[in-house]
Design an enzyme around this catalytic site. Structure first.
Site, PDB file in Angstrom:
ATOM      1  CE  LYS A 287      -4.118  -1.813   2.365  1.00  0.00           C
ATOM      2  NZ  LYS A 287      -5.060  -1.754   1.948  1.00  0.00           N
ATOM      3  NE  ARG A 361     -10.813  -9.837  -2.299  1.00  0.00           N
ATOM      4  CZ  ARG A 361     -11.781  -8.712  -2.825  1.00  0.00           C
ATOM      5  NH1 ARG A 361     -12.034  -8.588  -4.520  1.00  0.00           N
ATOM      6  NH2 ARG A 361     -11.754  -6.562  -2.455  1.00  0.00           N
TER       7      ARG A 361
HETATM    8  N1  BES Z   1      -7.807  -3.586   4.074  1.00  0.00           N
HETATM    9  C1  BES Z   1      -8.072  -3.188   2.706  1.00  0.00           C
HETATM   10  C2  BES Z   1      -9.435  -2.325   2.876  1.00  0.00           C
HETATM   11  C3  BES Z   1     -10.087  -1.225   3.679  1.00  0.00           C
HETATM   12  C4  BES Z   1      -8.965  -0.279   2.454  1.00  0.00           C
HETATM   13  C5  BES Z   1     -10.127  -0.420   3.942  1.00  0.00           C
HETATM   14  C6  BES Z   1      -9.254   1.279   2.935  1.00  0.00           C
HETATM   15  C7  BES Z   1     -10.866  -0.004   4.682  1.00  0.00           C
HETATM   16  C8  BES Z   1      -9.746   1.652   4.422  1.00  0.00           C
HETATM   17  C9  BES Z   1      -8.182  -4.644   2.386  1.00  0.00           C
HETATM   18  O1  BES Z   1      -7.337  -5.499   2.215  1.00  0.00           O
HETATM   19  C10 BES Z   1      -7.863  -3.895   0.721  1.00  0.00           C
HETATM   20  O2  BES Z   1      -6.784  -3.486   0.902  1.00  0.00           O
HETATM   21  N2  BES Z   1      -8.647  -3.683   0.042  1.00  0.00           N
HETATM   22  C11 BES Z   1      -8.514  -3.497  -1.399  1.00  0.00           C
HETATM   23  C12 BES Z   1      -8.875  -4.794  -2.275  1.00  0.00           C
HETATM   24  C13 BES Z   1      -8.505  -3.740  -3.923  1.00  0.00           C
HETATM   25  C14 BES Z   1      -7.444  -4.398  -4.216  1.00  0.00           C
HETATM   26  C15 BES Z   1      -8.745  -5.344  -4.944  1.00  0.00           C
HETATM   27  C16 BES Z   1      -8.461  -1.879  -1.581  1.00  0.00           C
HETATM   28  O3  BES Z   1     -10.148  -2.666  -1.559  1.00  0.00           O
HETATM   29  O4  BES Z   1      -7.436  -1.440  -2.265  1.00  0.00           O
HETATM   30 MN    MN Z   2      -5.581  -5.407   1.740  1.00  0.00          MN
END
Ligand code: BES
Ligand code: MN
Ligand code: ZN
Length: 509
Positions: A287, A361
């Site tokens: 990230k 997921r």
């Molecule tokens: N935990 C995150 C989702 C999230 C992001 C929750 C920001 C709250 C605030 C999750 O694991 C994630 O990183 N999801 C990705 C999915 C994507 C790669 C399809 C996302 O939301 O960017």
């Molecule tokens: Mn994630």
């Protein structure tokens, strides 16, 4: 949990002999005191009327004024706290919770140790008297929550925080016993929510997957809950490669925590599954740095399950629930999974991992699959699953997905009743197609479009169509860094606990 300095008590209705330091009186916008005031405190009503007639106090929501009242007898309250409630027609559950939280704060700030409370005891806009009292009390408890265990000097700098405040609610004496029981239940729910907040607020170095498991075992020490924790070895034997793959980059190994509470005889069984990524860096699909620290909250779904299990056990609800919490830490390292890896999940379905940041997921796939071995009548999962859900719904509502209309409706109704709103997002067939993979049964991401929904679509593939299932994306509601809500200090909200408790009370027993 640090709201132990907040006590809500009940007191019989004769207000003038209340052994409290001050009495809080609700005033609507426009300067009208609540009706109950005229009947309960005739002695003061002249003084109060004078203040209100002066126009200095308008009754705007959150406005307050403390009036000393000299009393001849020397017993009972020695002051009145006028509390603005806003327009009578716009009072909501939130107003009542905010009011409960504000009352405690004002009492602390003014050294009022016992505050009698004449505020919520009439009906407002379809909110019953019972619900009014409930939300005022819950607002007081939730608003008193502080997470200050890492502030060593806190006690010296903020001595007020340690002052106990007792909020006394006026209730007709014949209702007192009944309400006492309810208060105990409401407090149990708030304690569960505050436990979920505590876990959420703990950073990744102090709360690991094994730490989550320890918390579950600790709850089970006091309640009839059976806890089973699967370590890497058992996960491997059960081919839980989703959980293992996500956890393989971290020195803190993953866990699957199972909590069984069966006190409901032959009533329906709810399986509730909570995502518990103790820290989500994104893994190799790292990230960006901004706000990455907030990913310590990525175990909020699991925390809600623990808080919920504790709450129903402490209320001794006659229900059947199995809680499943898959927990892992998502880090990049030489042992981490890579984009392009293909894994066989416990269900036998193969997943191409396009993005290691779509890890929630993967752990939920295995946990949802395993949940079915308990033959539940319904499955509900809670997860901080997608940033896309935050884009879609912001902080106002959690995303609600699934194919069973009845279950979705029941959950949405429970959410509305407790002020944890759920908003439906459709799992249309066309969205499912976005998960097609050239090499495996599916990819773990569907691209930029409809990100919250493709997350839900992915999960749907791990639950038999015959079992009612709902997915709740709490990415936007699990924490709040604004510091703008009286009931919510910056940090984890504990969302999901009150929702699930309401659902259990209404739909499982
Ligand atoms: N935990 C995150 C989702 C999230 C992001 C929750 C920001 C709250 C605030 C999750 O694991 C994630 O990183 N999801 C990705 C999915 C994507 C790669 C399809 C996302 O939301 O960017
Ligand atoms: Mn994630
Ligand atoms: Zn995540």
């Amino acid at each position: 949990m640090t709201n132990e300095h907040m006590i809500v008590e009940l007191y019989a209705e004769v207000v003038e002999s209340w052994p409290c330091d001050a009495v809080a009186i609700g005033v609507y916008d426009g300067g009208q005191p609540q009706k109950i005031v005229e009947t309960s405190c005739k002695e003061w009503s002249k003084d109060i009327d004078e203040v209100l007639a002066s126009g200095w106090f308008k009754g705007k929501e959150g406005e307050f004024m403390v009036l000393p009242l000299n009393r001849t007898a020397g017993v009972g309250p020695s002051g009145v706290l006028l509390m603005g409630l806003g327009k009578e027609s716009s009072i909501t559950l939130q107003t009542l919770e905010n009011t409960g939280a504000r009352l405690v704060k004002i009492a602390r700030d003014h050294g009022i140790a016992r505050l009698g409370c004449l505020i919520p005891l009439n009906r407002h806009n379809g909110i019953s008297r019972g619900a009014s009292v409930r939300h005022l009390a819950q607002g007081a408890w939730l608003g008193s929550y502080r997470f200050d265990r890492f502030k060593s000097k806190n006690r010296e700098e903020n001595p007020d925080e340690a002052v106990a405040v007792t909020l006394e609610l006026a209730v007709p004496s014949q209702k007192k016993e009944q309400l006492h029981k309810k208060l105990a239940r409401w407090q149990a729910i708030c304690d569960g929510q505050c436990l979920a907040r505590d876990l959420g607020n703990l950073p990744g170095n102090l709360l690991t997957p094994e730490g989550m498991a320890e918390q579950a075992r600790k709850i089970a020490e006091s309640f009839p809950i059976q806890v089973t924790v699967w370590d890497e070895k058992i996960l491997k034997n059960n081919r839980m490669n989703g959980i293992l793959a996500v956890g393989q980059g971290s020195m803190h190994p993953p866990r699957l925590i199972i909590m069984e509470y069966r006190q409901g005889g032959d009533r329906p069984l709810l399986a509730v599954v909570g995502k518990a990524i103790t820290f989500d860096s994104g893994g190799i699909s790292l990230k960006p740095g901004a706000k990455m620290e907030e990913m310590k909250f990525d175990m909020a779904g699991g925390a809600a399950v623990l808080g919920f299990m504790q709450a129903i056990a402490s209320m001794q609800l006659e229900v059947n629930v199995v809680g499943l919490v898959p927990s892992a830490e998502n880090l990049p390292s030489g042992t981490a999974q890579r984009p392009g890896d293909v894994i066989e999940t416990a269900s036998g379905q193969w997943v191409e991992v396009i993005n290691t940041d779509a890890e929630g997921r993967l752990i939920l796939a295995d946990a949802l699959h395993h949940a079915q071995t308990y033959k539940p009548d319904m499955i509900v999962d809670l997860a901080t699953l997608t940033g896309a859900c935050v884009v879609a719904l912001g902080q106002e509502a959690s995303g609600l997905m699934g194919y069973d209309k009845k279950l979705l409706r029941r959950l949405a109704r429970a959410g509305k009743r407790v002020g944890e709103l759920l908003w439906p997002l459709p799992l249309l067939a066309g969205y499912q197609d976005l998960l097609k993979s050239p090499v495996a049964d599916m990819k773990n991401v569907g691209g930029r479009d409809a990100g919250a929904i493709t997350g839900g679509c992915f999960l749907s593939r791990f639950v038999e169509k015959s079992i009612p299932w709902a997915h709740i994306d709490i990415a936007g509601t699990a924490w709040d860094m604004s510091g703008k809500k009286p009931v919510q200090p910056k940090g984890a909200t504990g969302v999901g606990v009150r929702l699930l408790c309401r659902f259990a009370e209404k739909e499982l027993q």
